[in-house]
Design a protein around this motif. Structure first.
Motif, mmCIF file in Angstrom:
data_model
loop_
_atom_site.group_PDB
_atom_site.id
_atom_site.type_symbol
_atom_site.label_atom_id
_atom_site.label_comp_id
_atom_site.label_asym_id
_atom_site.label_seq_id
_atom_site.Cartn_x
_atom_site.Cartn_y
_atom_site.Cartn_z
ATOM 1 N N GLY A 125 0.795 -1.224 0.000
ATOM 2 C CA GLY A 125 0.000 0.000 0.000
ATOM 3 C C GLY A 125 0.826 1.272 0.000
ATOM 4 N N LEU A 126 2.025 1.222 0.594
ATOM 5 C CA LEU A 126 2.897 2.398 0.574
ATOM 6 C C LEU A 126 3.167 2.869 -0.847
ATOM 7 C CD1 LEU A 126 5.702 1.601 3.204
ATOM 8 C CD2 LEU A 126 4.023 3.446 3.329
ATOM 9 N N LEU A 127 3.236 1.901 -1.747
ATOM 10 C CA LEU A 127 3.629 2.212 -3.121
ATOM 11 C C LEU A 127 2.540 2.925 -3.909
ATOM 12 C CD1 LEU A 127 5.512 -1.096 -3.463
ATOM 13 C CD2 LEU A 127 6.539 1.116 -3.971
ATOM 14 N N SER A 128 1.321 2.934 -3.402
ATOM 15 C CA SER A 128 0.244 3.664 -4.076
ATOM 16 C C SER A 128 0.018 5.039 -3.467
ATOM 17 C CB SER A 128 -1.057 2.857 -4.028
ATOM 18 O OG SER A 128 -1.494 2.681 -2.683
ATOM 19 N N GLN A 129 0.822 5.392 -2.461
ATOM 20 C CA GLN A 129 0.698 6.699 -1.835
ATOM 21 C C GLN A 129 1.559 7.728 -2.564
ATOM 22 O OE1 GLN A 129 1.674 6.343 2.306
ATOM 23 N NE2 GLN A 129 0.186 4.715 2.686
ATOM 24 N N GLY A 130 1.259 9.005 -2.337
ATOM 25 C CA GLY A 130 2.088 10.058 -2.889
ATOM 26 C C GLY A 130 3.491 10.007 -2.310
ATOM 27 N N HIS A 131 4.475 10.258 -3.151
ATOM 28 C CA HIS A 131 5.868 10.157 -2.732
ATOM 29 C C HIS A 131 6.529 11.518 -2.585
ATOM 30 C CE1 HIS A 131 6.198 5.818 -4.508
ATOM 31 N NE2 HIS A 131 5.220 5.971 -3.643
ATOM 32 N N PHE A 159 15.393 -11.743 19.316
ATOM 33 C CA PHE A 159 14.881 -13.111 19.379
ATOM 34 C C PHE A 159 13.434 -13.211 19.806
ATOM 35 C CE2 PHE A 159 16.373 -12.231 23.701
ATOM 36 C CZ PHE A 159 15.295 -12.658 24.466
ATOM 37 N N ASN A 160 12.869 -12.185 20.441
ATOM 38 C CA ASN A 160 11.599 -12.400 21.136
ATOM 39 C C ASN A 160 10.385 -12.449 20.209
ATOM 40 O OD1 ASN A 160 12.116 -9.653 20.699
ATOM 41 N ND2 ASN A 160 10.971 -9.000 22.496
ATOM 42 N N PHE A 161 10.269 -11.469 19.299
ATOM 43 C CA PHE A 161 9.238 -11.495 18.258
ATOM 44 C C PHE A 161 9.952 -11.325 16.921
ATOM 45 C CE2 PHE A 161 6.398 -11.184 21.718
ATOM 46 C CZ PHE A 161 5.119 -11.495 21.271
ATOM 47 N N PRO A 162 10.746 -12.300 16.525
ATOM 48 C CA PRO A 162 11.692 -12.094 15.423
ATOM 49 C C PRO A 162 11.050 -11.853 14.072
ATOM 50 C CG PRO A 162 11.640 -14.402 16.089
ATOM 51 C CD PRO A 162 10.859 -13.651 17.111
ATOM 52 N N LEU A 163 9.948 -12.515 13.771
ATOM 53 C CA LEU A 163 9.328 -12.326 12.466
ATOM 54 C C LEU A 163 8.799 -10.906 12.325
ATOM 55 C CD1 LEU A 163 8.257 -13.226 9.741
ATOM 56 C CD2 LEU A 163 6.319 -14.320 10.909
ATOM 57 N N VAL A 164 8.016 -10.462 13.286
ATOM 58 C CA VAL A 164 7.432 -9.124 13.221
ATOM 59 C C VAL A 164 8.509 -8.050 13.302
ATOM 60 C CG1 VAL A 164 5.983 -7.482 14.479
ATOM 61 C CG2 VAL A 164 5.163 -9.802 14.084
ATOM 62 N N LEU A 165 9.459 -8.217 14.222
ATOM 63 C CA LEU A 165 10.435 -7.161 14.458
ATOM 64 C C LEU A 165 11.492 -7.089 13.360
ATOM 65 C CD1 LEU A 165 10.815 -7.384 18.333
ATOM 66 C CD2 LEU A 165 9.351 -5.896 16.965
ATOM 67 N N SER A 166 11.621 -8.129 12.556
ATOM 68 C CA SER A 166 12.430 -8.036 11.334
ATOM 69 C C SER A 166 11.618 -7.434 10.194
ATOM 70 C CB SER A 166 12.939 -9.415 10.918
ATOM 71 O OG SER A 166 13.847 -9.951 11.835
ATOM 72 N N LEU A 167 10.443 -7.998 9.967
ATOM 73 C CA LEU A 167 9.671 -7.616 8.783
ATOM 74 C C LEU A 167 9.136 -6.195 8.868
ATOM 75 C CD1 LEU A 167 8.838 -8.854 6.083
ATOM 76 C CD2 LEU A 167 6.684 -9.551 7.154
ATOM 77 N N ARG A 168 8.917 -5.678 10.063
ATOM 78 C CA ARG A 168 8.396 -4.313 10.176
ATOM 79 C C ARG A 168 9.399 -3.295 9.639
ATOM 80 N NH1 ARG A 168 8.713 -2.350 16.502
ATOM 81 N NH2 ARG A 168 10.982 -2.398 16.666
ATOM 82 N N SER A 169 10.683 -3.676 9.543
ATOM 83 C CA SER A 169 11.677 -2.826 8.885
ATOM 84 C C SER A 169 11.969 -3.290 7.467
ATOM 85 C CB SER A 169 12.980 -2.822 9.695
ATOM 86 O OG SER A 169 12.820 -2.149 10.917
ATOM 87 N N VAL A 170 12.073 -4.592 7.268
ATOM 88 C CA VAL A 170 12.428 -5.116 5.946
ATOM 89 C C VAL A 170 11.399 -4.711 4.899
ATOM 90 C CG1 VAL A 170 12.709 -7.228 4.583
ATOM 91 C CG2 VAL A 170 13.780 -7.049 6.840
ATOM 92 N N ALA A 171 10.119 -4.913 5.196
ATOM 93 C CA ALA A 171 9.086 -4.672 4.187
ATOM 94 C C ALA A 171 8.991 -3.208 3.780
ATOM 95 C CB ALA A 171 7.740 -5.207 4.675
ATOM 96 N N PRO A 172 8.836 -2.259 4.710
ATOM 97 C CA PRO A 172 8.754 -0.865 4.270
ATOM 98 C C PRO A 172 10.058 -0.343 3.678
ATOM 99 C CG PRO A 172 8.764 -0.980 6.663
ATOM 100 C CD PRO A 172 8.591 -2.381 6.164
ATOM 101 N N ALA A 173 11.200 -0.846 4.161
ATOM 102 C CA ALA A 173 12.473 -0.402 3.575
ATOM 103 C C ALA A 173 12.561 -0.813 2.113
ATOM 104 C CB ALA A 173 13.640 -0.982 4.370
ATOM 105 N N LEU A 174 12.173 -2.044 1.801
ATOM 106 C CA LEU A 174 12.140 -2.485 0.409
ATOM 107 C C LEU A 174 11.115 -1.691 -0.395
ATOM 108 C CD1 LEU A 174 12.365 -6.376 0.840
ATOM 109 C CD2 LEU A 174 14.098 -4.899 -0.211
ATOM 110 N N ALA A 175 9.938 -1.491 0.185
ATOM 111 C CA ALA A 175 8.896 -0.755 -0.531
ATOM 112 C C ALA A 175 9.341 0.659 -0.876
ATOM 113 C CB ALA A 175 7.616 -0.713 0.305
ATOM 114 N N ALA A 176 10.146 1.252 -0.010
ATOM 115 C CA ALA A 176 10.624 2.610 -0.247
ATOM 116 C C ALA A 176 11.745 2.673 -1.281
ATOM 117 C CB ALA A 176 11.096 3.229 1.061
ATOM 118 N N GLY A 177 12.162 1.512 -1.798
ATOM 119 C CA GLY A 177 13.160 1.489 -2.852
ATOM 120 C C GLY A 177 14.555 1.128 -2.410
ATOM 121 N N ASN A 178 14.708 0.725 -1.140
ATOM 122 C CA ASN A 178 16.012 0.336 -0.627
ATOM 123 C C ASN A 178 16.288 -1.141 -0.868
ATOM 124 O OD1 ASN A 178 16.693 2.873 1.081
ATOM 125 N ND2 ASN A 178 14.634 2.309 1.758
ATOM 126 N N ALA A 179 17.555 -1.527 -0.797
ATOM 127 C CA ALA A 179 17.941 -2.915 -0.588
ATOM 128 C C ALA A 179 18.148 -3.113 0.906
ATOM 129 C CB ALA A 179 19.223 -3.246 -1.349
#
Length: 491
Positions: A125-131, A159-179
């Motif tokens: 959804g980030l990708l359909s917003q104004g940039h 280690f405690n909530f690894p999936l969420v606490l990784s993906l909450r940065s990985v997904a938007p960082a990729l969506a914003a055009g980063n590697a």
């Protein structure tokens, strides 16, 4: 021998003794055996990255980033939706693995996968917003500000909530055009890294954009120091966060820190005590208290403190301890022996200082029974320190002013909550609390991945991740002006 089945989406043969660079490759850092905390048996085995692996990964990510940034927003968004579809299709398998690797319940594992699906759709959804923004300017000149990616973002997750606490940065960082170069905690490398790699691999993410390197401090330091990396998103302890900020500062990286907490739940005298006890128990004991937002202090008005303590004791006695991932208990194990010993030490020192252990205490192996400490006062370790274990600490207070002072008597500033039917009074107290997250008539672990999440003081450096904050974190502003012809200046 590992305990991972070779059938299904998460097949150990893919990652055994490997790291991920868009494919599965051998690392230079050796082998990382991963143990299941509840059974103390080997769950799987991954590769372990060293500093050279990190250098190679950062260079490869930098090379891949420009083509990804140039890809159209609809094409990018499709990859995130495909990844979400993969998580939906393999939901039960993923949830069970997360539960087993983290020592959590299947409820906790399912929650992480559900939130991961939301995070992936939100990234799409980030990708359909104004940039950007068109700015006011003089006649004949177009002036606008646009958001541009940092380039390569390094993510270090716990280690405690690894999936969420990784993906909450990985997904938007990729969506914003980063590697992204992701270093998950080596105790939870699959939930915090390889599971995400598998989702994006199946979704068709271009090769090299996501690098996943489980590693120890050497790998983390290399990521912070690498000149190709322009931002570090770190979630973990305050002590480690200071080291990350110091190392990243040498190359002037942007740093987003989400650190520990000593969070207070204030229960006023007019509260419904059954509801208050339910909230306090959930906030203190969920996932064995191994949550940065855990209710570290239960501040109860002196007139109700004893009764609230009694209700918490009853709840603690009703909870079972064991292999929560298999549905055999409510409370699972702590992550490792060091953390178990630390919880024991804090409780024992607090009792020696005058607190009373009403119920609970150590159990066999890595298990620690849900516990209640009453009579906790400032200066005691249980009042001052983040326990990261299933210990409910009841602290009495006499009036609203003292409740605020006790809640703010900490260097942390993550989450706080107030329970009372008097909403005006509760909100007035809340306005005075030093925290990044505030909940009226709820407990301190209330969280959704769509909200801006961040703390102050020793809980973070004032930034927020999630929801509307993602554009601010994972891009930077670039000002652009356009004229038909260059103007003539006096020189």
């Amino acid at each position: 021998m590992s305990a991972v089945k070779e059938a299904g989406f998460l097949r150990e043969a893919q990652w055994r003794e490997k790291i991920f660079n868009g494919g599965w490759v051998n690392p230079g850092g050796g082998v990382n055996p991963v143990r299941e905390p509840a059974t103390n048996t080997q769950l799987t085995s991954t590769g372990l990255a060293d500093a050279e692996d990190v250098r190679i990964a950062c260079a490869a990510a930098s090379r891949a980033q420009s083509d990804w940034h140039a890809l159209g927003p609809r094409d990018k968004a499709l990859i995130f939706r495909r990844a979400a579809d993969q998580a939906e299709a393999h939901f039960a398998e993923l949830a069970l693995f997360v539960a087993r690797e983290t020592g959590g319940s299947i409820l906790k594992g399912s929650h992480e996968v559900r939130e991961a699906i939301v995070l992936l759709h939100q990234a799409a959804g980030l990708l359909s917003q104004g940039h950007g923004l068109v700015l006011p300017s003089e006649a004949g000149r177009l002036s606008y500000a646009r958001r541009v990616p940092h380039g390569v973002v390094g993510v270090i997750s716990p280690f405690n909530f690894p999936l969420v606490l990784s993906l909450r940065s990985v997904a938007p960082a990729l969506a914003a055009g980063n590697a992204v170069v992701l270093k998950p905690d080596p105790q939870t490398p699959v939930s915090g890294g390889f599971l995400i790699a598998r989702l994006f691999e199946a979704a068709g993410l271009p090769h090299g954009l996501l690098q996943v390197l489980p590693g120890h401090a050497e790998a983390g330091e290399a990521l912070c120091l690498d000149p190709q990396v322009k931002m570090i998103a770190f979630t973990g302890s305050t002590a480690a966060g200071r080291k990350v900020a110091e190392a990243a500062g040498r190359t002037l990286k942007k740093v987003a820190l989400e650190l520990g907490g000593k969070n207070s739940l204030i229960v006023l005298a007019d509260a419904d005590l059954e509801l208050a006890a339910s909230n306090a128990a959930w906030g203190a004991w969920l996932h064995q208290g191994q949550i940065c937002m855990a209710t570290g202090r239960i501040l109860a008005h002196a007139s109700i403190a004893d009764e609230l303590t009694r209700l918490l004791v009853d709840k603690a006695r009703a909870l079972t301890v064991g292999n929560a991932a298999r549905g055999e208990a409510h409370i699972g194990p702590l992550i490792n022996e060091r953390q178990h010993a630390r919880v024991c030490q804090i409780v024992e020192a607090s009792v020696a200082a005058g607190a009373r252990l009403e119920v609970g205490g150590p159990h066999e192996g890595l298990f620690y029974k849900p516990s209640v400490l009453s009579g906790v006062r400032p200066g005691m370790p249980a009042f001052e320190e983040e326990i990261f274990g299933p210990v409910a600490c009841v602290v009495p207070f006499d009036d609203d002013q003292e409740a605020v002072e006790l809640a703010n008597a900490t260097e942390y500033g993550l989450s706080a909550a107030v329970i009372s039917p008097s909403l005006g009074r509760a909100m007035a107290i809340g306005e005075r609390l030093h925290c990044g997250l505030l909940h009226i008539n709820d407990q301190t672990v209330a969280d959704e991945c769509i909200n801006p999440f961040g703390g102050r003081g020793n809980s973070g450096n004032g930034g927020s991740v999630g929801g509307p904050a993602d554009w601010d974190e994972y891009t930077q502003w670039q000002w652009v002006t356009v004229k038909d012809t260059p103007p003539r200046y006096p020189f």
